[in-house]
Design an enzyme around this catalytic site. Structure first.
Site, PDB file in Angstrom:
ATOM      1  N   PHE A 210       0.598  -1.315   0.190  1.00  0.00           N
ATOM      2  CA  PHE A 210       0.500  -0.116   0.133  1.00  0.00           C
ATOM      3  C   PHE A 210       0.714   1.240   0.133  1.00  0.00           C
ATOM      4  CE2 PHE A 210       0.041  -1.494   4.757  1.00  0.00           C
ATOM      5  CZ  PHE A 210       0.919  -0.010   5.238  1.00  0.00           C
TER       6      PHE A 210
ATOM      7  N   GLY B 172       1.467   2.957  -2.794  1.00  0.00           N
ATOM      8  CA  GLY B 172       0.593   4.025  -3.990  1.00  0.00           C
ATOM      9  C   GLY B 172      -0.512   5.033  -3.544  1.00  0.00           C
ATOM     10  N   HIS B 173       0.154   5.016  -1.822  1.00  0.00           N
ATOM     11  CA  HIS B 173      -0.270   6.023  -0.655  1.00  0.00           C
ATOM     12  C   HIS B 173       0.630   6.539   0.316  1.00  0.00           C
ATOM     13  CE1 HIS B 173      -3.310   7.021   2.463  1.00  0.00           C
ATOM     14  NE2 HIS B 173      -3.417   7.119   2.597  1.00  0.00           N
ATOM     15  N   PHE B 174       1.296   7.845   0.026  1.00  0.00           N
ATOM     16  CA  PHE B 174       1.677   8.245  -1.438  1.00  0.00           C
ATOM     17  C   PHE B 174       2.907   7.975  -2.254  1.00  0.00           C
ATOM     18  CE2 PHE B 174      -1.916   9.919   1.256  1.00  0.00           C
ATOM     19  CZ  PHE B 174      -2.465  10.531   0.344  1.00  0.00           C
TER      20      PHE B 174
ATOM     21  N   VAL C  88       2.698   7.214   3.715  1.00  0.00           N
ATOM     22  CA  VAL C  88       1.440   7.325   4.945  1.00  0.00           C
ATOM     23  C   VAL C  88       0.883   5.776   4.832  1.00  0.00           C
ATOM     24  CG1 VAL C  88       1.859   9.438   5.304  1.00  0.00           C
ATOM     25  CG2 VAL C  88      -0.015   8.832   3.934  1.00  0.00           C
TER      26      VAL C  88
END
Length: 146
Positions: A48, A51-53, A58
């Site tokens: 994750f 893509g975050h971010f 975070v």
């Protein structure tokens, strides 16, 4: 009675398994006083974070809520002496995020209240940093032992 759970013992209690288990260990679970202090580290190689971010990763807030729910379920399992094969997060009454959690940061998850509401439980939870700064808080409704 005080209980401490390592990573494998947490895995035996929680129905959630990798990659959706977000409690590493339980530092302190006080059955008599119905309180828990759990530890989580979100490793930098978690998918994750890509893509975050990108460039400024975070932990998504929903995963912090899931961590709080999993800690609450462990607390319910041990204080009610039930297995968690039928346990659910049914409502997020309130959630506030104060600071972001970054890759490899250790956080501490603890309850601040636990109230029985018939077959449901209202649990006030919070996430703090290693230095004790508040990162997030939530009020969750869980159903366990059905």
């Amino acid at each position: 009675m005080l209980i401490k759970l390592d990573e494998s013992q947490v895995g035996e209690v929680l129905p959630q398994k990798y990659p959706f288990r977000f409690i590493k260990a339980v530092e302190r679970l006080d059955v008599e006083n119905k309180s828990i202090l759990a530890e989580q580290i979100y490793p930098h190689d978690e998918a994750f974070f890509k893509g975050h971010f990108p460039g400024d990763p975070v932990v998504p807030g929903v995963l912090l809520i899931e961590s709080m729910a999993q800690a609450a379920l462990i607390l319910l399992s041990k204080t009610l002496e039930i297995e968690l094969n039928q346990a659910y997060l049914v409502k997020v009454k309130d959630a506030t995020f104060y600071k972001p959690v970054v890759p490899d940061q250790k956080v501490w998850i603890q309850n601040v209240e636990l109230i029985s509401k018939g077959k449901f439980w209202e649990v006030g939870m919070q996430v703090k940093s290693d230095t004790g700064k508040k990162i997030a808080k939530s009020k969750l409704i869980l159903q366990a032992g059905v």
